[in-house]
Design a protein around this motif. Structure first.
Motif, PDB file in Angstrom:
ATOM      1  N   THR A 126       0.809  -1.218   0.000  1.00  0.00           N
ATOM      2  CA  THR A 126       0.000   0.000   0.000  1.00  0.00           C
ATOM      3  C   THR A 126       0.844   1.271   0.000  1.00  0.00           C
ATOM      4  O   THR A 126       0.341   2.353  -0.293  1.00  0.00           O
ATOM      5  N   TRP A 127       2.140   1.156   0.359  1.00  0.00           N
ATOM      6  CA  TRP A 127       3.016   2.320   0.348  1.00  0.00           C
ATOM      7  C   TRP A 127       3.429   2.716  -1.066  1.00  0.00           C
ATOM      8  O   TRP A 127       3.929   3.827  -1.280  1.00  0.00           O
ATOM      9  N   SER A 128       3.209   1.841  -2.023  1.00  0.00           N
ATOM     10  CA  SER A 128       3.606   2.132  -3.399  1.00  0.00           C
ATOM     11  C   SER A 128       2.719   3.217  -4.002  1.00  0.00           C
ATOM     12  O   SER A 128       1.503   3.204  -3.828  1.00  0.00           O
ATOM     13  N   PRO A 129       3.311   4.154  -4.758  1.00  0.00           N
ATOM     14  CA  PRO A 129       2.490   5.165  -5.443  1.00  0.00           C
ATOM     15  C   PRO A 129       1.690   4.565  -6.594  1.00  0.00           C
ATOM     16  O   PRO A 129       0.730   5.175  -7.067  1.00  0.00           O
ATOM     17  N   THR A 182      -6.994  14.672  10.421  1.00  0.00           N
ATOM     18  CA  THR A 182      -7.658  14.245   9.183  1.00  0.00           C
ATOM     19  C   THR A 182      -8.049  15.446   8.333  1.00  0.00           C
ATOM     20  O   THR A 182      -7.880  15.441   7.108  1.00  0.00           O
ATOM     21  N   PHE A 183      -8.560  16.485   8.989  1.00  0.00           N
ATOM     22  CA  PHE A 183      -8.995  17.677   8.265  1.00  0.00           C
ATOM     23  C   PHE A 183      -7.817  18.400   7.616  1.00  0.00           C
ATOM     24  O   PHE A 183      -7.875  18.778   6.441  1.00  0.00           O
ATOM     25  N   VAL A 184      -6.739  18.586   8.368  1.00  0.00           N
ATOM     26  CA  VAL A 184      -5.562  19.286   7.842  1.00  0.00           C
ATOM     27  C   VAL A 184      -4.945  18.506   6.689  1.00  0.00           C
ATOM     28  O   VAL A 184      -4.530  19.085   5.679  1.00  0.00           O
ATOM     29  N   TRP A 185      -4.906  17.181   6.813  1.00  0.00           N
ATOM     30  CA  TRP A 185      -4.368  16.354   5.735  1.00  0.00           C
ATOM     31  C   TRP A 185      -5.199  16.532   4.465  1.00  0.00           C
ATOM     32  O   TRP A 185      -4.658  16.647   3.367  1.00  0.00           O
ATOM     33  N   TRP A 186      -6.521  16.571   4.632  1.00  0.00           N
ATOM     34  CA  TRP A 186      -7.424  16.790   3.497  1.00  0.00           C
ATOM     35  C   TRP A 186      -7.191  18.168   2.869  1.00  0.00           C
ATOM     36  O   TRP A 186      -7.141  18.291   1.643  1.00  0.00           O
ATOM     37  N   VAL A 187      -7.041  19.188   3.707  1.00  0.00           N
ATOM     38  CA  VAL A 187      -6.803  20.548   3.209  1.00  0.00           C
ATOM     39  C   VAL A 187      -5.523  20.605   2.391  1.00  0.00           C
ATOM     40  O   VAL A 187      -5.473  21.234   1.317  1.00  0.00           O
ATOM     41  N   MET A 188      -4.459  19.967   2.865  1.00  0.00           N
ATOM     42  CA  MET A 188      -3.188  19.975   2.136  1.00  0.00           C
ATOM     43  C   MET A 188      -3.340  19.337   0.756  1.00  0.00           C
ATOM     44  O   MET A 188      -2.788  19.836  -0.236  1.00  0.00           O
ATOM     45  N   VAL A 189      -4.073  18.250   0.687  1.00  0.00           N
ATOM     46  CA  VAL A 189      -4.283  17.586  -0.603  1.00  0.00           C
ATOM     47  C   VAL A 189      -5.079  18.482  -1.548  1.00  0.00           C
ATOM     48  O   VAL A 189      -4.749  18.618  -2.734  1.00  0.00           O
ATOM     49  N   ILE A 190      -6.116  19.133  -1.031  1.00  0.00           N
ATOM     50  CA  ILE A 190      -6.936  20.025  -1.849  1.00  0.00           C
ATOM     51  C   ILE A 190      -6.123  21.222  -2.326  1.00  0.00           C
ATOM     52  O   ILE A 190      -6.176  21.618  -3.501  1.00  0.00           O
ATOM     53  N   ALA A 205      -6.027  12.196  -4.687  1.00  0.00           N
ATOM     54  CA  ALA A 205      -6.566  12.214  -3.329  1.00  0.00           C
ATOM     55  C   ALA A 205      -6.836  10.797  -2.847  1.00  0.00           C
ATOM     56  O   ALA A 205      -6.704  10.504  -1.658  1.00  0.00           O
ATOM     57  N   HIS A 206      -7.194   9.928  -3.771  1.00  0.00           N
ATOM     58  CA  HIS A 206      -7.451   8.533  -3.397  1.00  0.00           C
ATOM     59  C   HIS A 206      -6.213   7.916  -2.764  1.00  0.00           C
ATOM     60  O   HIS A 206      -6.310   7.214  -1.748  1.00  0.00           O
ATOM     61  N   ARG A 207      -5.065   8.193  -3.361  1.00  0.00           N
ATOM     62  CA  ARG A 207      -3.837   7.633  -2.791  1.00  0.00           C
ATOM     63  C   ARG A 207      -3.524   8.259  -1.441  1.00  0.00           C
ATOM     64  O   ARG A 207      -3.297   7.562  -0.448  1.00  0.00           O
ATOM     65  N   TRP A 208      -3.522   9.580  -1.372  1.00  0.00           N
ATOM     66  CA  TRP A 208      -3.032  10.261  -0.184  1.00  0.00           C
ATOM     67  C   TRP A 208      -4.035  10.296   0.967  1.00  0.00           C
ATOM     68  O   TRP A 208      -3.642  10.458   2.120  1.00  0.00           O
ATOM     69  N   LEU A 209      -5.330  10.152   0.656  1.00  0.00           N
ATOM     70  CA  LEU A 209      -6.342  10.225   1.710  1.00  0.00           C
ATOM     71  C   LEU A 209      -6.958   8.875   2.056  1.00  0.00           C
ATOM     72  O   LEU A 209      -7.474   8.698   3.161  1.00  0.00           O
ATOM     73  N   TYR A 210      -6.886   7.923   1.130  1.00  0.00           N
ATOM     74  CA  TYR A 210      -7.575   6.649   1.341  1.00  0.00           C
ATOM     75  C   TYR A 210      -6.630   5.518   1.716  1.00  0.00           C
ATOM     76  O   TYR A 210      -6.835   4.825   2.705  1.00  0.00           O
ATOM     77  N   ARG A 211      -5.552   5.333   0.944  1.00  0.00           N
ATOM     78  CA  ARG A 211      -4.720   4.158   1.179  1.00  0.00           C
ATOM     79  C   ARG A 211      -3.314   4.461   1.698  1.00  0.00           C
ATOM     80  O   ARG A 211      -2.561   3.540   1.979  1.00  0.00           O
TER      81      ARG A 211
END
Length: 374
Positions: A126-129, A182-190, A205-211
């Motif tokens: 799961t660490w793989s991009p 969780t919120f700050v991580w989401w903000v950074m991705v956005i 976002a699927h990679r960075w927020l989900y897996r």
């Protein structure tokens, strides 16, 4: 900090694990009815992946309830006992499924690279991009790598947060910190413009927020905070009817959010949108064991299904893909619906067998020989 009396609270959470696994199942294998192919029902099916978020919050909750008094990260014996127990909990069945799938692929002439097999043995896929690596061999198994990461972090998180977890207010602060993470991580991705990238893009976002394992620390810490709140407050002082109402409202909110069409595959849907109501629902199950929902999830059937849920989760895609391709059927036919239900029943039956023959015996043997405990 109170002691837990009885197993009703834990039983309801065991039953909830089955519901979470079932949501993941329907997200991969939607019922063959046109009703589920458009509109809110279709969105509900697509958002079934939130079952994984529930797993991570639940892990933080259960581990904290179990180890907050006993795990001392400065005591090697204590850490060893914890580590063995965690590995024994999920690794044997994970490896068994991996071996079976690799052997099946070899027999059918589908080669799997040794590097890919090694990544899965170490549960680091799961660490793989590259999503094709993360979801290779057995796609649901990516979450096992996240679980191992969270398991490894837990002793250190407990060391840092234990003083907070000794009080109700401190536990609420831990919960809020996890939610803020969780919120700050989401903000950074956005803000990085990754929110609308295709799901399998390495920067999506699927990679960075989900897996991505680190992003799930927020879910896990929220679970820890909720566990502290559960342990440090006398919930009997509150009306059970009010607590049961909280359980119903949080469940209805989850169902409502799952049915929002414009949220499907959005950056918020991968975690942030659902984690708060899921957390409140988990806490409400624990503090209101006599509510209608908790009673249902504490039933003998629900508990058994919850015990088999990890096996069900691991096998539902590889075996489901085989079974779903057997007949040729059309949507909205009795045969299609009957076969879909049959697939679910077959998966449950196999999950029971794997739990009894592989998961439970291996767990017992590992604990017995490495820490002298059953």
């Amino acid at each position: 900090m109170k002691q837990i009396s009885g197993n009703s609270q834990i039983n309801s959470l065991t039953g909830f694990r089955w519901l979470a696994a079932l949501l993941v199942f329907i997200s991969h294998f939607a019922p063959p009815l046109s009703f589920f192919q458009s509109g809110p029902p279709s969105a509900f099916i697509a958002n079934g992946h939130i079952g994984v978020t529930a797993f991570f919050v639940l892990s933080g909750f259960i581990l904290t309830v179990t180890y907050v008094r006993t795990l001392n990260v400065l005591n090697p014996k204590s850490v060893w006992k914890y580590a063995v127990s965690r590995v024994a909990r999920i690794y044997p069945l994970y490896i068994f499924c991996l071996i079976v799938i690799v052997l099946q692929s070899t027999v059918t002439g589908q080669s799997i690279s040794q590097i890919l097999i090694l990544q899965h043995l170490l549960a680091i896929q799961t660490w793989s991009p590259d999503a094709s690596i993360a979801f290779s061999i057995n796609s649901p198994a990516w979450s096992v790598g996240v679980e191992f990461f969270l398991y490894a972090c837990f002793p250190f998180l407990l060391l840092m947060l234990r003083s907070f977890l000794r009080s109700f207010r401190g536990s609420v602060a831990v919960f809020c910190f996890g939610l803020a993470f969780t919120f700050v991580w989401w903000v950074m991705v956005i803000m990085n413009g990754q929110g609308d990238l295709p799901t399998f893009d390495p920067n999506s976002a699927h990679r960075w927020l989900y897996r991505f394992p680190v992003s799930r620390l927020g879910d896990f810490i929220q679970g820890m905070g909720l566990a502290g709140a559960f342990l440090n407050y006398d919930w009997k002082l509150l009306s059970q009817k009010v607590l049961a109402l909280c359980s119903s409202i949080s469940l209805l909110l989850i169902l409502f959010l799952m049915s929002l069409e414009n949220c499907v595959n959005s950056a918020a849907s991968w975690d942030l949108l659902f984690v708060f109501p899921i957390g409140i629902f988990i806490l409400s199950l624990a503090v209101a064991p006599n509510s209608l929902i908790s009673s249902f999830l504490s039933s003998r059937t629900s508990i058994k299904l919850g015990e088999w849920s990890f096996a069900f989760y691991l096998i539902h895609v590889p075996i489901g893909n085989i079974l779903i391709g057997i007949p040729n059927y059309e949507v909205d036919t009795l045969w299609a619906t009957t076969w879909w239900i049959s697939i679910l029943v077959i998966l449950v039956a196999i999950s029971f067998g794997l739990h009894v023959l592989i998961e439970r015996p291996c767990r017992t043997l590992i604990r017995k020989y490495l820490i002298g405990s059953n």
